[in-house]
Design an enzyme around this catalytic site. Sequence first.
Site, short mmCIF file in Angstrom:
data_model
loop_
_atom_site.label_atom_id
_atom_site.label_comp_id
_atom_site.label_asym_id
_atom_site.label_seq_id
_atom_site.Cartn_x
_atom_site.Cartn_y
_atom_site.Cartn_z
N LYS A 127 1.00 -1.01 -0.30
CA LYS A 127 0.22 0.29 0.02
C LYS A 127 1.03 1.78 -0.07
O LYS A 127 1.83 0.95 0.38
CB LYS A 127 -0.85 -0.12 1.19
CG LYS A 127 -2.27 0.90 0.93
CD LYS A 127 -2.89 0.21 0.57
CE LYS A 127 -4.65 1.22 0.34
NZ LYS A 127 -5.23 0.65 -0.24
N ASP A 167 -6.96 3.75 -4.68
CA ASP A 167 -7.92 3.66 -3.11
C ASP A 167 -7.90 5.55 -3.26
O ASP A 167 -8.61 6.18 -4.53
CB ASP A 167 -6.72 3.48 -2.25
CG ASP A 167 -7.20 3.58 -0.67
OD1 ASP A 167 -7.96 1.90 -0.92
OD2 ASP A 167 -7.28 4.05 -0.02
P1 NDP Z 1 -13.32 7.70 -3.15
O1 NDP Z 1 -12.06 8.61 -2.94
O2 NDP Z 1 -14.01 7.05 -4.16
O3 NDP Z 1 -14.76 7.43 -2.01
C1 NDP Z 1 -13.77 8.31 -0.78
C2 NDP Z 1 -15.87 8.47 0.09
O4 NDP Z 1 -15.49 8.68 1.22
C3 NDP Z 1 -16.14 10.42 -0.80
O5 NDP Z 1 -17.31 10.23 -0.41
C4 NDP Z 1 -14.87 10.75 0.93
O6 NDP Z 1 -16.14 11.92 1.23
C5 NDP Z 1 -15.61 9.85 2.03
N1 NDP Z 1 -14.93 10.05 2.65
C6 NDP Z 1 -13.47 9.47 2.91
N2 NDP Z 1 -12.48 9.67 4.23
C7 NDP Z 1 -13.52 10.35 4.85
C8 NDP Z 1 -13.52 10.32 5.82
N3 NDP Z 1 -12.17 10.41 6.99
N4 NDP Z 1 -14.94 10.56 6.88
C9 NDP Z 1 -15.76 10.90 6.18
N5 NDP Z 1 -15.75 10.44 4.68
C10 NDP Z 1 -14.68 10.20 3.98
O7 NDP Z 1 -12.33 6.07 -2.34
P2 NDP Z 1 -12.88 4.81 -2.90
O8 NDP Z 1 -14.33 4.73 -3.07
O9 NDP Z 1 -12.03 4.15 -3.81
O10 NDP Z 1 -12.02 4.03 -0.97
C11 NDP Z 1 -13.78 4.10 -0.22
C12 NDP Z 1 -13.24 3.00 0.58
O11 NDP Z 1 -12.49 1.72 -0.28
C13 NDP Z 1 -11.53 3.07 0.93
O12 NDP Z 1 -11.61 2.14 2.80
C14 NDP Z 1 -10.34 1.94 0.38
O13 NDP Z 1 -9.42 1.77 0.81
C15 NDP Z 1 -11.45 1.10 -0.10
N6 NDP Z 1 -11.33 0.16 -0.88
C16 NDP Z 1 -11.69 0.59 -1.89
C17 NDP Z 1 -11.05 0.08 -3.12
C18 NDP Z 1 -10.96 0.48 -4.54
O14 NDP Z 1 -10.64 -0.42 -5.27
N7 NDP Z 1 -10.68 1.71 -4.92
C19 NDP Z 1 -10.62 -1.86 -3.23
C20 NDP Z 1 -10.71 -1.60 -2.03
C21 NDP Z 1 -11.18 -0.91 -0.96
P3 NDP Z 1 -14.95 13.10 1.24
O15 NDP Z 1 -15.10 13.00 -0.46
O16 NDP Z 1 -16.05 14.17 1.68
O17 NDP Z 1 -12.97 13.07 1.50
O1 2IT Z 2 -8.20 -2.06 -1.13
C1 2IT Z 2 -7.76 -1.95 -2.33
O2 2IT Z 2 -7.70 -3.23 -1.99
C2 2IT Z 2 -7.70 -1.20 -3.00
N1 2IT Z 2 -7.81 0.08 -2.76
C3 2IT Z 2 -7.62 -1.98 -4.49
C4 2IT Z 2 -6.11 -1.88 -4.65
C5 2IT Z 2 -5.64 -2.65 -6.24
O3 2IT Z 2 -4.53 -2.46 -6.16
O4 2IT Z 2 -6.61 -2.92 -6.97
#
Ligand code: NDP
Ligand code: 2IT
Length: 446
Positions: A127, A167
Site C-alpha cells: 500500500k 484508493d
Molecule cells: P473515493 O476517494 O472514491 O471515495 C471516498 C469516499 O469516502 C468519499 O465520499 C469521501 O468523502 C468519503 N470519505 C473518505 N474519508 C472520509 C472520512 N475520513 N470521513 C468521512 N468520509 C470520508 O475512495 P474509494 O471509494 O476508492 O474508497 C472507499 C473505501 O473503499 C476506502 O476505505 C478504500 O480503502 C476502500 N477500498 C477501495 C478500493 C478501490 O478499488 N477503490 C478497493 C477496496 C477497498 P470526501 O470526498 O468528503 O472525503
Molecule cells: O484496498 C484495496 O484493495 C484497493 N484499494 C485496491 C488495490 C488494487 O491493487 O487494486
Amino acid sequence: MADLTVKEFMQEIIAKNPGETEFHQAVQEVAESVLPFINKNPKYRETKILERIAEPERVIMFRVPWIDDKGEVQINRGFRIEMNSALGPYKGGLRLHPTVYLGLLKFLAFEQVFKNSLTTLPMGGGKGGSDFNPKSKTDNEVMKFCQSFMTELFRHIGPNTDVPAGDIGTGAREIGFMFGQYKRIRNEFTGILTGKGLNWGGSLVRPEATGYGCVYFTQAMLKAVGDSLKGKTCTVSGSGNVAQYTIEKVTQLGGKCVTLSDSGGTVHDPDGISEEKLAYIMELKNVKRGRIKEYAEKYNCKYFEGKNPWGVKCDVAFPSATQNEINEADAKELVKNGCIAVGEGANMPTTPEGVKVFQDAKICYGPGKAANAGGVATSGLEMSQNSLRLSWSREEVDKKLHDIMLAIHEQCAKYGKEGKYIDYVKGANIAGFVKVADAMLDQGVV
Ligand code: NDP
Ligand code: 2IT
C-alpha cells in the site's frame, strides 16, 4: 512450547510500532483469529510466521515537492509499504488524503496481504500514498503532484515487482497522470499500475469491481441464510468509487439504496437512488468534484450535516467510505433497527467493539478483506490481460469477478463455520493466513 497469547504478541507489536494505532488494531484482529490456529500448528509458531508477516519487507518514504498554481513550493510526504511478496509482486492501492501517515498505510498494507491471498490470484501485498489533499486542487496542481510522486516511486515499482492502483483520492485522473510520468521516465509502456484507462491498458469492470464484488459477496452471505438482496433497503456510506458501484449493483439486483455520504454529512433519500440519480452523483463526484449536500438540494431530500448514515433504518449496510466509521453505538443502532447484513466495501470500517456487536447478534458480517477483495482481484485480472496483451470482454471479466467472490465466500465458510453460523472474520483471517504462511515456509527464512 507454551501457547503464545494475543496479549504477549501485541505487546511486542506495540513496542516496535509506537503510535501506529490503526496498524495495532488490524494486527490484533488477525492475531485473535489466527493465534489459536498457530498454537495448534507448531510449524507456523516455530518459524515465527505471524511475527514476520507483521514486519514490512520494505518501507519507502520520500519527499514529494511540487509547485502550486500560485508559484508556491509545496512539500508532501510519499510512501510505499512493500509488505509481503510470498505470493507474487506487491499489489495494493495508493491513498491520497491529509490523514495519511506511516501507521495508516501499514494497516492497509497488512490487510492487503490477507485480502490478496483470498483472491486466489498470485499477488503479494502493499500500500502507498501521500498526505496530499486532492480536494480543492486544480487539475494542473494534481498533475504536478502526481508527476513528482512518480518521479521517486518509479524506481521501486515494476510489472513483476510492485503494481500500485487507486484508493481514496486516487482515481482514474491520478492513475493517468502517474502512468504518463512513469512511461516518460522509463521509456516503457508496461502494466505498472492498474485501474488504467480502458483505451490504454485498463480492464473492463475494474472501475465497478470493488462495489460489484462487495454486493456479490453480500448476496452470497444472504444466500447462505436463505435470503437475498431483493426488496431490501440498504444504507451506503461514502459517495466515491466503491459507494457508486455498490449502489448500481444493489439496484440491479432489486434492492433499494437510500443513503450516501461524504466528509460533510449524509443524504437520506427514502424513494431510493435510481439509475438516473446515480448518473447525477457520478457527474457531481467524478467530474464536478462537488459535495453530496448538492444531491439533497437537487432531489429535495434530507441532509444530515456532520452525520453518518447508521441511524437510518435498513436491512443491509454497506460502509464504503473509510476506516472506523462504524463504532459500537452505530453497530448497536444498526442491529436494533433490524439490519441483517453488513458488507464492508471500505477497509476496516468497523471498530473492534462494533465488530463484536455484529458477531454477538449473529448477523451476516462480511469484513473488508473478504467483502471488498473484488477490486484488487480485478486488478489481478488487469495484470493478466496486460501480460497477454489482450483484453477480455465485459462479460468475461464480470463472470471471473463473480466466481472469485463466491470462492472467497467458500474459503471463509470453510475456516469460519461454527454450527449454522459463519464467522467471516475468523474464516477470512485463517484462510488468508494459511496460503501466505505456507508460501513463506517453502521460501525459507527470508
Ligand atoms: P473515493 O476517494 O472514491 O471515495 C471516498 C469516499 O469516502 C468519499 O465520499 C469521501 O468523502 C468519503 N470519505 C473518505 N474519508 C472520509 C472520512 N475520513 N470521513 C468521512 N468520509 C470520508 O475512495 P474509494 O471509494 O476508492 O474508497 C472507499 C473505501 O473503499 C476506502 O476505505 C478504500 O480503502 C476502500 N477500498 C477501495 C478500493 C478501490 O478499488 N477503490 C478497493 C477496496 C477497498 P470526501 O470526498 O468528503 O472525503
Ligand atoms: O484496498 C484495496 O484493495 C484497493 N484499494 C485496491 C488495490 C488494487 O491493487 O487494486
